[in-house]
Scaffold this active site. Structure first.
Site, PDB file in Angstrom:
ATOM      1  N   SER A 109       1.016  -1.415  -0.132  1.00 18.93           N
ATOM      2  CA  SER A 109      -0.167  -0.029  -0.084  1.00 18.93           C
ATOM      3  C   SER A 109       0.777   1.350   0.046  1.00 18.93           C
ATOM      4  O   SER A 109       1.856   1.498  -0.821  1.00 18.93           O
ATOM      5  CB  SER A 109      -0.934  -0.182   1.041  1.00 18.93           C
ATOM      6  OG  SER A 109      -1.965   0.819   1.174  1.00 18.93           O
TER       7      SER A 109
ATOM      8  N   ASP B  52      -9.773  -4.899  -4.659  1.00 19.42           N
ATOM      9  CA  ASP B  52      -8.988  -4.032  -3.762  1.00 19.42           C
ATOM     10  C   ASP B  52      -9.819  -2.494  -3.926  1.00 19.42           C
ATOM     11  O   ASP B  52      -9.882  -1.841  -5.191  1.00 19.42           O
ATOM     12  CB  ASP B  52      -7.758  -3.793  -4.307  1.00 19.42           C
ATOM     13  CG  ASP B  52      -7.023  -3.000  -3.098  1.00 19.42           C
ATOM     14  OD1 ASP B  52      -7.462  -2.016  -2.396  1.00 19.42           O
ATOM     15  OD2 ASP B  52      -5.660  -3.274  -3.115  1.00 19.42           O
TER      16      ASP B  52
ATOM     17  N   HIS C 141      -7.960  -5.277  -0.080  1.00 21.10           N
ATOM     18  CA  HIS C 141      -6.580  -4.624   0.119  1.00 21.10           C
ATOM     19  C   HIS C 141      -5.493  -5.287   0.989  1.00 21.10           C
ATOM     20  O   HIS C 141      -4.272  -4.963   0.977  1.00 21.10           O
ATOM     21  CB  HIS C 141      -6.719  -3.289   0.649  1.00 21.10           C
ATOM     22  CG  HIS C 141      -5.839  -2.466   0.847  1.00 21.10           C
ATOM     23  ND1 HIS C 141      -4.979  -2.140  -0.725  1.00 21.10           N
ATOM     24  CD2 HIS C 141      -5.178  -1.382   1.583  1.00 21.10           C
ATOM     25  CE1 HIS C 141      -4.008  -1.274  -0.261  1.00 21.10           C
ATOM     26  NE2 HIS C 141      -4.095  -0.870   1.089  1.00 21.10           N
TER      27      HIS C 141
END
Ligand SMILES: *[C@@H]1O[C@H](CO)[C@@H](O)[C@H](O)[C@H]1NC(C)=O
Length: 372
Positions: A221, A308, A347
């Site tokens: 991320s 995601d 995610h």
């Protein structure tokens, strides 16, 4: 999907915007109904709620524009500690019985918290051991993964811990830390500080491990932005890492901020860029991975789940396209692995993939060092 979402948003906000001119126009007719608040009918109450919502909707961009540091806080989310009550000094509480917690000083007087998890098969040997023993394990024939976490939470966040467990069970050392401003680390966050903390830990590792041992960098991320910054720096110095793994990455922070669910209700507002994105740049937050890949020369693996919603899949794909056209990466393996929506990895849950060990050994071109 995203398009359809956006249409609903526009449709939903239209009546809200139209209602107010309407309210003004019907003003005189309403006069006789003007009574104290508690006497207002349902329609009146709804109008009040709408007014308040509209006021909030309109003030947020203005507040962000006036105080750009709010925008930085929203990106780093370092003040969000989830789970709240975990004691980072005790990784054992998270089921990590072969992890050592310690502190490094990237700058005099500034301490950051670090975890070193040894390969899982050493767990018995690790019981009751201190830092010296943990340091000595770097001399074994097990590759090391430096893990750079994303925004919000700490190095003890559950999806992170689960990944350390997977990687350690495959025979890797995992070293992870909280950037300054996160967890129990001192200081306050910035992109430059995150990158220099990562570089500091990387150098610290380099000094301790066998020269021949692979050292991989894994970013997740927002941590993928730190990772490409770090690897670009290392490549500029002529010492690239052995590989770079990017889990759920984005192209650059402007595009990510535009796609984030948080900005969903604003992204179609004229001036969105000026109100929100320029405020990000004003904080010197760029995370331009799409540019960094033109300065990186080492194998790159990108992992992204199609469902995601935090960093949309298309941004990972776009970064991959940029990487596969990069001159500095030509001659290096650049691989993209997607996980279909049916798996629901979203995610944070790619660590759940039973394919992950194979994906990694294929990419790294070596068997996992599990038995050694
Ligand atoms: C310690 O951790 C290892 C690796 O995760 C695990 O296999 C083992 O069962 C754990 N031992 C105990 C007593 O929890």
């Amino acid at each position: 999907m995203r398009r359809r979402n956006s249409l609903t948003v526009e449709k939903d906000s239209d009546p809200e915007l139209k209602q107010h001119p309407g309210r003004g126009a019907s003003g005189p007719g309403e006069e006789r109904n003007m009574k104290p608040f508690r006497r207002l009918g349902l329609v009146g109450k709804m109008k009040r709620i709408m007014m308040v919502l509209l006021l909030i909707y309109v003030s947020i961009p203005i507040i962000v524009k006036l105080f750009p540091s709010i925008q930085a806080k929203l990106i780093f989310l370092n003040f969000v500690r989830m789970p709240y009550f975990i004691d980072l000094k005790r990784p054992l509480d998270q089921g990590l019985n072969h992890t050592h917690n310690f502190y490094l000083e990237p700058e005099p007087g500034l301490r950051i918290g670090v975890w070193h998890t040894v390969p899982a098969q050493m767990w018995r040997a690790a019981q009751g051991k201190e830092g010296d023993w943990y340091d000595s394990t770097f001399a074994s024939a097990h590759p090391i993964i430096l893990y750079l976490h994303g925004n919000a939470g700490t190095r003890g966040g559950d999806h992170r811990v689960q990944l350390y467990k997977v990687l350690s069970s495959l025979g890797y050392h995992v070293v992870t830390f909280d950037y300054r401003g996160w967890g129990d680390s001192d200081g306050s966050p910035s992109e430059g500080a995150m990158t220099s903390d990562a570089l500091f830990v990387y150098d610290w590792l380099k000094q301790r491990i066998e020269k021949s041992l692979p050292l991989y960098i894994w970013g997740h991320s927002l941590g993928t932005g730190v990772a490409t910054n770090l690897v670009r720096r290392l490549c500029d110095q002529g010492s690239p890492p052995d590989a770079l793994i990017l889990e759920s990455p984005f192209t650059n922070i402007r595009e990510e901020a535009k796609s984030h669910p948080f900005s969903m209700v604003y992204r179609f507002l004229p001036g969105f860029d000026w109100f929100f994105l320029d405020a990000i740049s004003a904080n010197d937050i760029r995370f331009t991975s799409d540019e960094n890949v033109n300065h990186i020369s080492c194998p790159v693996l990108i992992l992204h789940a199609e469902d995601d919603t935090v960093v949309p899949f298309h941004l990972g794909k776009k970064l991959y396209n940029a990487a596969s056209q990069s001159k500095s990466l030509s001659g290096h393996k650049v691989q993209f692995v997607s996980f279909p929506s049916s798996l629901s990895y979203k995610h944070k849950f790619i660590y759940r993939s039973p394919e992950l060990p194979n994906i990694l050994s294929d990419f790294l071109g070596s068997a996992h060092p599990v038995v050694a």
